[in-house]
Design an enzyme around this catalytic site. Structure first.
Site, PDB file in Angstrom:
ATOM      1  N   ASN A 112      52.815  35.839  37.714  1.00  0.00           N
ATOM      2  CA  ASN A 112      52.964  36.926  38.928  1.00  0.00           C
ATOM      3  C   ASN A 112      53.387  36.350  40.069  1.00  0.00           C
ATOM      4  OD1 ASN A 112      52.702  39.031  37.081  1.00  0.00           O
ATOM      5  ND2 ASN A 112      50.455  39.273  37.521  1.00  0.00           N
ATOM      6  N   HIS A 128      43.649  34.265  31.836  1.00  0.00           N
ATOM      7  CA  HIS A 128      44.500  35.463  32.185  1.00  0.00           C
ATOM      8  C   HIS A 128      45.627  35.535  30.876  1.00  0.00           C
ATOM      9  CE1 HIS A 128      47.718  37.555  34.568  1.00  0.00           C
ATOM     10  NE2 HIS A 128      46.890  38.347  34.459  1.00  0.00           N
ATOM     11  N   GLU A 181      46.827  31.762  31.323  1.00  0.00           N
ATOM     12  CA  GLU A 181      46.831  30.836  32.523  1.00  0.00           C
ATOM     13  C   GLU A 181      45.256  30.588  32.581  1.00  0.00           C
ATOM     14  OE1 GLU A 181      50.436  32.233  35.427  1.00  0.00           O
ATOM     15  OE2 GLU A 181      48.818  33.813  35.103  1.00  0.00           O
ATOM     16  N   SER A 234      43.735  40.095  36.888  1.00  0.00           N
ATOM     17  CA  SER A 234      45.039  40.061  37.183  1.00  0.00           C
ATOM     18  C   SER A 234      45.384  39.846  38.740  1.00  0.00           C
ATOM     19  CB  SER A 234      45.996  41.134  36.684  1.00  0.00           C
ATOM     20  OG  SER A 234      46.162  41.267  35.489  1.00  0.00           O
TER      21      SER A 234
HETATM   22  P1  NAD Z   1      41.760  49.270  29.980  1.00  0.00           P
HETATM   23  O1  NAD Z   1      41.373  50.242  31.134  1.00  0.00           O
HETATM   24  O2  NAD Z   1      42.533  49.339  28.989  1.00  0.00           O
HETATM   25  O3  NAD Z   1      40.139  48.325  29.530  1.00  0.00           O
HETATM   26  C1  NAD Z   1      39.111  48.254  30.225  1.00  0.00           C
HETATM   27  C2  NAD Z   1      37.899  48.612  29.193  1.00  0.00           C
HETATM   28  O4  NAD Z   1      36.688  48.128  29.925  1.00  0.00           O
HETATM   29  C3  NAD Z   1      37.634  50.333  29.125  1.00  0.00           C
HETATM   30  O5  NAD Z   1      37.853  50.649  27.912  1.00  0.00           O
HETATM   31  C4  NAD Z   1      36.226  50.431  29.795  1.00  0.00           C
HETATM   32  O6  NAD Z   1      35.490  51.371  29.178  1.00  0.00           O
HETATM   33  C5  NAD Z   1      35.595  49.072  29.588  1.00  0.00           C
HETATM   34  N1  NAD Z   1      34.726  48.842  30.758  1.00  0.00           N
HETATM   35  C6  NAD Z   1      34.529  49.164  31.923  1.00  0.00           C
HETATM   36  N2  NAD Z   1      33.360  49.004  32.488  1.00  0.00           N
HETATM   37  C7  NAD Z   1      32.687  48.087  31.419  1.00  0.00           C
HETATM   38  C8  NAD Z   1      31.480  47.406  31.361  1.00  0.00           C
HETATM   39  N3  NAD Z   1      30.532  47.107  32.464  1.00  0.00           N
HETATM   40  N4  NAD Z   1      31.204  46.585  30.442  1.00  0.00           N
HETATM   41  C9  NAD Z   1      32.041  46.619  29.090  1.00  0.00           C
HETATM   42  N5  NAD Z   1      33.108  47.360  29.389  1.00  0.00           N
HETATM   43  C10 NAD Z   1      33.590  48.146  30.274  1.00  0.00           C
HETATM   44  O7  NAD Z   1      42.053  47.741  31.038  1.00  0.00           O
HETATM   45  P2  NAD Z   1      43.041  46.545  30.513  1.00  0.00           P
HETATM   46  O8  NAD Z   1      44.532  46.924  30.675  1.00  0.00           O
HETATM   47  O9  NAD Z   1      42.548  46.044  29.260  1.00  0.00           O
HETATM   48  O10 NAD Z   1      42.609  45.574  31.621  1.00  0.00           O
HETATM   49  C11 NAD Z   1      41.300  44.934  31.637  1.00  0.00           C
HETATM   50  C12 NAD Z   1      41.310  43.625  32.618  1.00  0.00           C
HETATM   51  O11 NAD Z   1      42.498  42.878  32.023  1.00  0.00           O
HETATM   52  C13 NAD Z   1      41.587  44.032  33.965  1.00  0.00           C
HETATM   53  O12 NAD Z   1      40.990  43.284  34.837  1.00  0.00           O
HETATM   54  C14 NAD Z   1      43.134  43.698  34.254  1.00  0.00           C
HETATM   55  O13 NAD Z   1      43.401  43.468  35.465  1.00  0.00           O
HETATM   56  C15 NAD Z   1      43.249  42.502  33.126  1.00  0.00           C
HETATM   57  N6  NAD Z   1      44.710  42.366  32.556  1.00  0.00           N
HETATM   58  C16 NAD Z   1      45.533  43.679  32.364  1.00  0.00           C
HETATM   59  C17 NAD Z   1      46.657  43.320  31.732  1.00  0.00           C
HETATM   60  C18 NAD Z   1      47.618  44.571  31.247  1.00  0.00           C
HETATM   61  O14 NAD Z   1      48.784  44.283  30.948  1.00  0.00           O
HETATM   62  N7  NAD Z   1      47.007  45.604  31.233  1.00  0.00           N
HETATM   63  C19 NAD Z   1      47.044  41.860  31.451  1.00  0.00           C
HETATM   64  C20 NAD Z   1      46.645  40.899  31.987  1.00  0.00           C
HETATM   65  C21 NAD Z   1      45.352  41.194  32.469  1.00  0.00           C
END
Ligand code: NAD
Length: 285
Positions: A190, A140, A152, A119
């Site tokens: 955003n 995204h 996106e 993000s």
């Molecule tokens: P989250 O913390 O729920 O999930 C991340 C997961 O990745 C965890 O389960 C963790 O154990 C795992 N992980 C960490 N290192 C790893 C690796 N090397 N290999 C495999 N798995 C690994 O986070 P999220 O909210 O799902 O966000 C993930 C990504 O998506 C981020 O880059 C975030 O910026 C992006 N994002 C989040 C949202 C949102 O609303 N939460 C929206 C759009 C984009």
């Protein structure tokens, strides 16, 4: 080229949603987590979400079973070797992402396309951590992934035209609507949403209206499904603060600067729904 087998890195909030929509669309999907416990937790989240879809009549039981049979969990990178596309949705940490891409780069075939769901980081800096920046895009997704239609699709200066077309087709295959954008901080949504939300906090600070009245005004006056404060509580005040700081750092414009009230609420632990209190109070079930 068309995407037949998808890899997903991370089975957290976003990764599990991406796995679910890809498997539901008929694609073989391999998801990697860092250990078995986290993998099991993520797979259970997908099962629960598919179960809810069946309960609500949005998916047939056979459709759920077929989707589940296409999902393969792993803790290794090698299991992703023959994926046509790998979507990375791991923690939002540059060093961790770079380390992960270095491993992935060694483990998968040369033609595999890499996509990051980041993000706030630039796609360019992630692409440059690999040996294939021309086969690297941003994808995204929005939360909750099974519900939100938008993706996106972010291209860098180095992204290959054919790769871009392939990932746009992939988005359509999984039932999403792709929009193309440049690798500018905040992409499209955003870039427009964050200044609006920050301005709502400034309006509150100035006493223009109450939390409830500002939310009601934007819902009824603009037809938005929720007002800016309800949205802030949903997204998380800490997440919004983090993203606003990165965008301010990039553009150096006041409209991206987090107002003092946002910072104070984050420091006070009022993070929104996830902490039980943000601009509204939430009673836990
Ligand atoms: P989250 O913390 O729920 O999930 C991340 C997961 O990745 C965890 O389960 C963790 O154990 C795992 N992980 C960490 N290192 C790893 C690796 N090397 N290999 C495999 N798995 C690994 O986070 P999220 O909210 O799902 O966000 C993930 C990504 O998506 C981020 O880059 C975030 O910026 C992006 N994002 C989040 C949202 C949102 O609303 N939460 C929206 C759009 C984009």
């Amino acid at each position: 080229m068309s995407i037949r087998k998808v890899g997903v890195l991370g089975c957290g909030l976003m990764g599990s949603g991406i796995v679910e929509v890809a498997a539901k669309a008929g694609l073989e999907t391999v998801v990697r987590e860092v250990n078995q416990a986290l993998l099991d937790k993520g797979l259970a989240r997908i099962q629960a979400s598919l179960g809810k879809a069946v309960e609500r009549g949005k998916l047939a039981a056979e459709g759920r079973d077929a989707a589940v049979s296409r999902i393969h969990g792993t803790t290794s990178f090698e299991a992703l070797a023959d994926c046509d596309l790998v979507v990375e949705a791991i923690v939002e940490n540059l060093e961790e992402k770079k380390r992960t891409y270095a491993e992935l780069d060694k483990s998968v075939k040369r033609s595999t396309i890499f996509a990051s769901n980041t993000s706030s980081l630039t796609i360019t800096q992630l692409a440059m951590a690999t040996s294939r920046p021309e086969r690297f895009v941003g994808l995204h997704f929005f939360n909750p992934v099974p519900v939100m239609k938008l993706v996106e699709v972010v291209r860098t200066l180095l992204t290959d035209d054919g790769v871009l077309a392939t990932v746009q087709d992939f988005c359509k295959t999984i039932g999403k609507t792709p929009v193309a954008c440049k690798d500018n901080s905040g992409f499209i949504v955003n870039r427009l949403l964050v200044p609006y939300i920050l301005d709502a906090i400034r309006a509150l600070e100035e006493g223009v209206g109450s939390v409830q009245d500002i939310d009601e005004a934007m819902k009824l006056g603009c037809g938005y499904p929720m007002g800016p404060f309800a949205l802030l509580d949903f997204v998380g005040l800490d997440t919004t603060y983090f993203i606003a700081n990165i965008m301010f750092e990039e553009y150096r414009e006041k409209r991206f600067a987090p107002p003092p009230l946002l910072k104070q609420m984050v420091q006070a632990g009022r993070l929104g729904k996830k902490s039980g209190r943000g601009f509204y109070e939430y009673t836990r079930a």
